[in-house]
Design an enzyme around this catalytic site. Structure first.
Site, PDB file in Angstrom:
ATOM      1  N   ASP A  81       0.817  -1.213   0.000  1.00 55.97           N
ATOM      2  CA  ASP A  81       0.000   0.000   0.000  1.00 55.97           C
ATOM      3  C   ASP A  81       0.850   1.262   0.000  1.00 55.97           C
ATOM      4  OD1 ASP A  81      -2.059  -1.819   0.204  1.00 55.97           O
ATOM      5  OD2 ASP A  81      -3.200  -0.603   1.605  1.00 55.97           O
ATOM      6  N   CYS A 122       1.208  -8.176   5.262  1.00 54.28           N
ATOM      7  CA  CYS A 122       0.851  -6.772   5.061  1.00 54.28           C
ATOM      8  C   CYS A 122      -0.638  -6.554   4.800  1.00 54.28           C
ATOM      9  CB  CYS A 122       1.737  -6.171   3.981  1.00 54.28           C
ATOM     10  SG  CYS A 122       3.421  -5.911   4.608  1.00 54.28           S
ATOM     11  N   ASP A 123      -0.968  -5.313   4.441  1.00 53.60           N
ATOM     12  CA  ASP A 123      -2.294  -4.744   4.629  1.00 53.60           C
ATOM     13  C   ASP A 123      -3.472  -5.590   4.154  1.00 53.60           C
ATOM     14  OD1 ASP A 123      -0.527  -2.740   5.308  1.00 53.60           O
ATOM     15  OD2 ASP A 123      -1.792  -1.148   4.530  1.00 53.60           O
ATOM     16  N   LYS A 124      -3.455  -6.062   2.917  1.00 54.75           N
ATOM     17  CA  LYS A 124      -4.614  -6.793   2.392  1.00 54.75           C
ATOM     18  C   LYS A 124      -4.404  -8.296   2.398  1.00 54.75           C
ATOM     19  CE  LYS A 124      -6.315  -2.836   1.816  1.00 54.75           C
ATOM     20  NZ  LYS A 124      -5.113  -2.149   2.308  1.00 54.75           N
ATOM     21  N   GLU A 491      -6.863   4.700  -0.129  1.00 55.82           N
ATOM     22  CA  GLU A 491      -6.454   5.252   1.158  1.00 55.82           C
ATOM     23  C   GLU A 491      -6.068   6.714   0.983  1.00 55.82           C
ATOM     24  OE1 GLU A 491      -3.325   2.844   2.731  1.00 55.82           O
ATOM     25  OE2 GLU A 491      -4.711   1.347   3.518  1.00 55.82           O
ATOM     26  N   SER A 517      -5.158   5.157   5.502  1.00 58.41           N
ATOM     27  CA  SER A 517      -4.071   4.262   5.863  1.00 58.41           C
ATOM     28  C   SER A 517      -4.044   4.101   7.372  1.00 58.41           C
ATOM     29  CB  SER A 517      -2.742   4.855   5.386  1.00 58.41           C
ATOM     30  OG  SER A 517      -1.657   4.272   6.058  1.00 58.41           O
TER      31      SER A 517
END
Length: 613
Positions: A81, A122-124, A491, A517
């Protein structure tokens, strides 16, 4: 008693061809009666949180085989991201969550795997794998790559911890010299691992502990520390045990839907609120609940947010506190221990590692444990060496941070605030709710009102901020950036970071149907539902309309009469096929993004896709 799923492709005369192919992967006669475990990896050289995962899948695989299973590894995609931020690459971030969930389903079901170990970070990636685990409902254990060490930089003769957000803010601040910006940039991300603050990646990895699907320490022990290796080793043995318990003993208590129950989602959200986690966690927990058919909604999040205090504050809500500091204070089990003592979670629930969370806390909560090895585990410290190698450091702090009155983790009596770190706001501009990370909001602006400055893309808002067209007291409103309208629900880290760099972080608000974010802070209200592209009232706001925020009372209000809003809605609907669409903007929406947008729901449902039968 359920049969091993894998026997569909490994048993019977008619499966001779399939067995021939299995043999070509290295399987032998004696392997065809063993559980086949999918090792779901997400290695990529694009993402610092995943660069070190290449060999870790095989580490887990070896342990699975030592425990009597057959391990088969595959990889998912992983979007960074931070690198995708600020340009059209961010349109792909949230949709990648669905692609990850689908790819895990495709591989596990196509090859009849019996169970899986999910190696995310990480994020997703963690949310996507979590959605898949609850969708498939086969035994699963999560083990993430771990957080990176925080950076260290010399500021006026004092060493200060820094992270990615510090670099972004400094770069947009004209008062910071090029040399200082470069120094922070070079120091901000010194090792492999997920970014060092309580951003989305680390928040989600912490929540897998609270859901009961990961081992203690998963969310907090550093990617570089030798102690993290033990999580991967144990995960390999544990998943074989869980598979045998389900398929050979008919013990359905080990399945993800039995562990990640409604009460477990309440526990996870309670943890999230207490540590001021990323607002994205709301989106991802709702999506995971949807996949697991768990009736957990925004109303539940609102209810919990009103009774859970903030017990831990981490960057970006505060400076100089990162995941390595949380770990030293006892990690997520330390926070859960305080929540348990305050009667705020249900510790009777099962986990993958213990009969109940309470049993797990007896061993892993530093305030109750009698284990020297557990105490030593939470002393794991950053090595201070720039590296992309997992488990390469072995430094330890001299002592634990067990101070619950003024330390990194507080008890309920000494909470940072009695109100939780996340809140759901409702009002005529957000009928189905919106989210604010209250842990990152200064007390001086918990109530705020101002004129709306309307932007129909993130790019337009960024340009206005950087060219000094936003004034103290303004409300920056960014719309048509929701799951469907973006598409992809970008984001808004750059707008919030730039407001901060312009000295407006405590003098302006930002509201959007997009998201933020985990690195965002300030009066940033996201996930406005319904979104503009779905006919939400945020699409009816006009330049200069006053918007009122009242976080203590959980309200957001567009100061326009109902009659006027109805007039505007009628005028919008009269535009026909041009209604509920943004002003022309430079944005290439590919077929892949259009496919996501066609089925995406608003943030109040987790931005999941809904495909009608």
């Amino acid at each position: 008693m359920p049969a091993y799923r894998s026997r569909t492709s490994t048993h019977g005369r008619n499966m001779a061809g399939a067995r021939g192919l299995w043999r070509a992967t290295g399987m032998k006669n004696e392997d065809f009666g063993k559980p086949i475990i999918a090792v779901v990896n997400s290695f990529t050289q694009f993402v610092p949180g995943h660069v070190h995962l290449k060999d870790l899948g095989q580490l887990v695989a070896r342990e699975i085989e030592k425990a009597g299973g057959v391990a088969k590894e595959f990889n998912t995609i992983a979007v960074d991201d931070g690198i995708a931020m600020g340009h059209d690459g961010m349109l792909y971030s949230l949709p990648s969550r669905e692609i990850i969930a689908d790819s895990v389903e495709y591989m596990v079901n196509a090859h009849c795997a019996d169970a899986m170990v999910c190696i995310s970070n990480c994020d997703k990636i963690t949310p996507g794998m979590l959605m898949a685990a609850l969708r498939l409902n086969v035994p699963a254990v999560f083990v993430s790559g771990g957080p990176m060490e925080s950076g260290k930089v010399n500021v006026n003769g004092k060493i200060r911890s820094v992270d990615l957000i510090d670099a972004m803010v400094a770069a947009a601040d004209d008062s910071v010299s090029d040399a200082d910006v470069e120094a922070i940039e070079r120091s901000a991300c010194p090792t492999c691992g997920s970014c060092s603050g309580m951003f989305t990646a680390n928040s989600m990895n912490c929540l897998t502990e609270a859901l009961g699907l990961a081992l203690p320490g998963n969310g907090s022990v550093l990617a570089t520390h030798a102690d993290r290796k033990g999580l991967f080793v144990e995960a390999g043995h544990l998943i074989v045990d869980l598979a045998r318990r389900y398929y050979e003993q008919d013990d359905a208590r080990v399945l993800p839907r039995a562990i990640a129950s409604f009460k477990a989602f309440e526990n996870a959200m309670t943890l999230d609120i207490s540590m001021g986690g990323s607002t994205n966690t709301v989106l991802h927990l709702l999506a995971a609940a949807y996949e697991g058919e768990v009736p957990f909604t925004m109303k539940d999040i609102d209810r919990l947010s009103r009774r859970v205090p903030v017990l831990c504050k981490v960057a970006p809500s505060v400076v100089d506190v990162h995941l390595e500091d949380v770990h030293r204070a006892g990690g997520i089990m330390g926070i859960l221990g305080e929540l348990d003592r305050a009667g705020l979670i249900d510790s009777s629930l099962p986990t993958v590692h213990s009969t109940s969370l309470k049993d797990g806390l007896e061993r892993w909560d530093i305030k109750r444990t009698k284990s020297d090895s557990v105490r030593s585990f939470y002393l794991a410290a950053p090595g201070g060496v720039r590296t992309q190698v997992a488990f390469s450091q072995d430094k330890r702090f001299e002592e634990l941070d067990a101070d619950r009155s003024s330390g990194c983790i507080r008890d309920a009596e000494h909470a940072f605030s009695k109100d939780g770190g996340l809140a759901v706001l409702y009002g005529n501009i957000a009928r189905d709710g919106c989210i604010v990370k209250t842990a990152g909001v200064d007390d001086s602006i918990l109530t705020f009102s101002g004129p709306a400055r309307i932007f129909e893309s993130q790019d337009a808002a960024v340009d206005a901020i950087l060219t000094n067209r936003i004034q103290p007291g303004d409300v920056v409103l960014i719309r048509y950036e929701g799951p469907r309208g973006g598409p992809g629900m970008q984001e808004m880290l750059y707008p919030t970071s730039y407001l901060k760099s312009k000295g407006l972080g405590k003098q302006c608000a930002l509201i959007t149907d997009g998201r933020f974010s985990g690195g965002s802070s300030g009066l940033s209200i996201g996930h406005v539902s319904p979104e503009a592209a779905e006919g939400g009232a945020i699409g009816l706001v006009e330049e200069g309309d006053r918007i009122v925020f009242d976080i203590p009372n959980r309200k957001v209000h567009l100061d326009v009469s109902d009659a006027e809003l109805e007039r505007r809605r009628a005028a919008m609907e009269a535009k026909g096929d041009k209604a509920w669409k943004p002003a022309p903007r430079k944005r290439r929406v590919t077929m892949a993004l259009k496919a996501y947008a066609a089925h995406a729901t608003s943030a109040a449902l987790g931005a999941v896709r809904v495909v009608k039968d």
